[in-house]
Design an enzyme around this catalytic site. Structure first.
Site, short mmCIF file in Angstrom:
data_model
loop_
_atom_site.label_atom_id
_atom_site.label_comp_id
_atom_site.label_asym_id
_atom_site.label_seq_id
_atom_site.Cartn_x
_atom_site.Cartn_y
_atom_site.Cartn_z
N GLU A 171 -5.35 1.45 2.18
CA GLU A 171 -5.23 0.30 2.92
C GLU A 171 -5.14 0.63 4.57
O GLU A 171 -5.89 -0.22 5.07
CB GLU A 171 -3.81 -0.47 3.01
N ASP A 174 6.13 0.64 7.38
CA ASP A 174 4.70 0.22 7.00
C ASP A 174 4.24 1.28 6.02
O ASP A 174 3.53 2.20 6.31
CB ASP A 174 3.92 0.20 8.14
N HIS A 207 0.78 -1.43 0.06
CA HIS A 207 -0.04 -0.11 0.03
C HIS A 207 0.83 1.28 0.10
O HIS A 207 2.00 1.33 0.41
CB HIS A 207 -1.11 0.05 1.14
N ASP A 237 -0.42 4.40 1.03
CA ASP A 237 -0.80 5.46 2.16
C ASP A 237 -0.11 4.93 3.39
O ASP A 237 0.46 4.01 3.48
CB ASP A 237 -2.31 5.19 2.40
ZN LIG Z 1 0.52 -1.60 6.57
#
Ligand SMILES: [Zn+2]
Length: 447
Positions: A156, A122, A90, A92
């Site tokens: 996400e 992340d 992802h 975002d």
């Molecule tokens: Zn994530």
């Protein structure tokens, strides 16, 4: 200084350097997702699409909502009979409060061998590593065995409605032939002791059951007797839900995780023995217990309350929200238990719901993921685990794609990946990215 690359690897110095540059530059593109549609991934999507196109791929940009951009590209494999493999990440990120950070969360600063910023783990790191790998393949003329479908998704960190949910609903054709997928939240080093580096690979996710509870009662004056007070009724129900002790439900992934982690501690439990006590076993596993403890049972935590508007007025209704999570196979029990705990005077419904996932740990795919890690860190122990929360893999599972959490990073002792995930001072070592590029190159070529 150039780092040595093995004769069978296609990773060159440029790929290693690009994994760092791309992570840093993607962090600088602020794609904060505050939920409710407040996000714009398009600049990051264009960034990755340009670099895929420069490697000879033909990326497609897809939007359900203007600015909420997804990117999908396919690399044809050499074995036309092989199923395709999905690699998704992802674009975002969750919000970051700059005042709390050592460096600005959107600086992407590289300092003392560490890349700092929101998304460093992340998961702009994985986005960058995958980009670096496929560009190295283009330079070296390498083609993977299986078709590789690369998807960079929006949304996400909120509903996935503009991201993987939209892709699964409206563009299933782009994922034709994909049987497995890899993405975030696995294959990072988890130091479970002085000489116990673990690499948990996710093979399952608990399901999400966000609940809205409503109690209806008799409105009236606060000074009068009222045996049908919605606030009291709701308070009793959510106290029961919050304090409920959910029974242990060991799924195949969690059973494998417990067995392998126990063996690393010299313990060989019989999980089916009468009187087997999972909490007792977890108590003997040291730090590794936290990889399993959140996923041995369902859970339900009250999180929000809304009722009333004046101290001397009894409201006619009261509402509450509960963050519930369901282990794979635990949905029926969850429903029945909520019906019982809420009682006849409180209605409950799903505010948001996502199914649990279960991926096999005895599959050829899991074996290859395990081997890829062990090839580049022979001292590491790969263990399966189930994620306590969820990812885009849930949406792609609707297309029959079995998802594994595999975003490889070799992290030094003292580097607490899970504390940095959505945390302050999120960062990733340059060496960890280099390791990830090597592992991904090897795995994706030979998968
Ligand atoms: Zn994530």
């Amino acid at each position: 200084m150039a780092e040595a690359t093995g004769p069978r690897e296609s990773v060159d110095q440029q790929a290693l350097d690009e994994s760092v540059t791309f992570t840093s530059e993607l962090i600088r593109i602020d794609t904060t997702n505050r939920g409710g549609g407040d996000c714009r991934e398009r600049p990051a999507a264009e960034y990755v699409a340009e670099r895929l196109a420069a490697a000879g791929l033909e990326p497609t940009l897809l939007e359900r909502t203007p600015g909420r951009t997804n990117v999908v590209a396919r690399i044809p494999g050499t074995d036309p009979s092989a199923d395709a493999l999905l690699v998704h990440g992802h674009l975002d990120v969750v919000p970051a409060e700059a005042a709390d950070w050592t460096v600005h969360p959107f600086s992407g600063e590289v300092r003392d061998g560490v890349v700092w910023g929101r998304g460093a783990i992340d998961m702009k790191n994985m986005d960058a590593m995958v980009l670096a790998v496929v560009r190295a393949w283009a330079r070296a003329g390498v083609r993977p065995r299986r078709d590789i479908v690369i998807a960079y998704t929006a949304d996400e960190e909120a509903s996935a409605d503009d991201g993987s949910g939209f892709l699964a609903d409206r563009h299933a054709g782009l994922f034709e032939g994909c049987t497995e997928g890899i993405s975030e939240s696995g294959a990072f080093t988890f130091h479970a002791g002085p000489d116990l580096p673990l690499y948990p690979i996710a093979a399952g996710e608990r399901g999400t059951a966000w609940l809205k509870l409503t109690a209806h009662g008799k409105a009236g004056h606060g000074s009068k007797v009222n045996k049908n007070n919605a606030v009291s009724t709701l308070a009793e129900a959510i106290a029961r839900i919050g304090k409920h002790e959910w029974p242990v439900r060991l799924t195949p992934t969690v059973r494998a995780a417990l067995t392998e982690l126990a063996a690393l501690h010299g313990i060989h439990p019989d999980l089916d023995a009468p009187g087997f006590d999972v909490d007792d076993l977890l108590g003997k596993l040291g730090p590794a217990a936290e990889l399993v403890a959140p996923t041995v049972r369902n859970s339900s935590n009250p999180t929000m309350l809304e009722a009333g508007y004046k101290v001397n007025v009894i409201p006619g209704h009261a509402t509450a929200f509960v963050d519930g999570r369901m282990v794979p196979g635990g949905e029926d029990e969850f429903h029945a238990t909520l019906d019982r705990l809420t009682g006849p005077d409180v209605d409950w419904e799903f505010h948001h719901r996502e199914v649990p996932l279960q991926a096999p740990v005895d599959s050829p795919t899991f074996a290859k993921l395990r081997a890829a890690i062990e090839r580049f860190d022979p001292a590491g122990h790969v263990v399966p685990y189930c994620m306590s929360g969820g990812t885009d893999a849930k949406q792609f599972s609707r297309l029959g794609i079995t998802g594994y959490g595999f975003s490889p990073l070799k992290l030094p002792v003292g580097f607490d990946y899970q504390a940095l995930f959505h945390g302050v001072d999120e960062r990733v070592p340059v060496e960890a990215l280099h390791f990830g590029v090597r592992v991904l190159d090897h795995y994706l070529r030979t998968a």
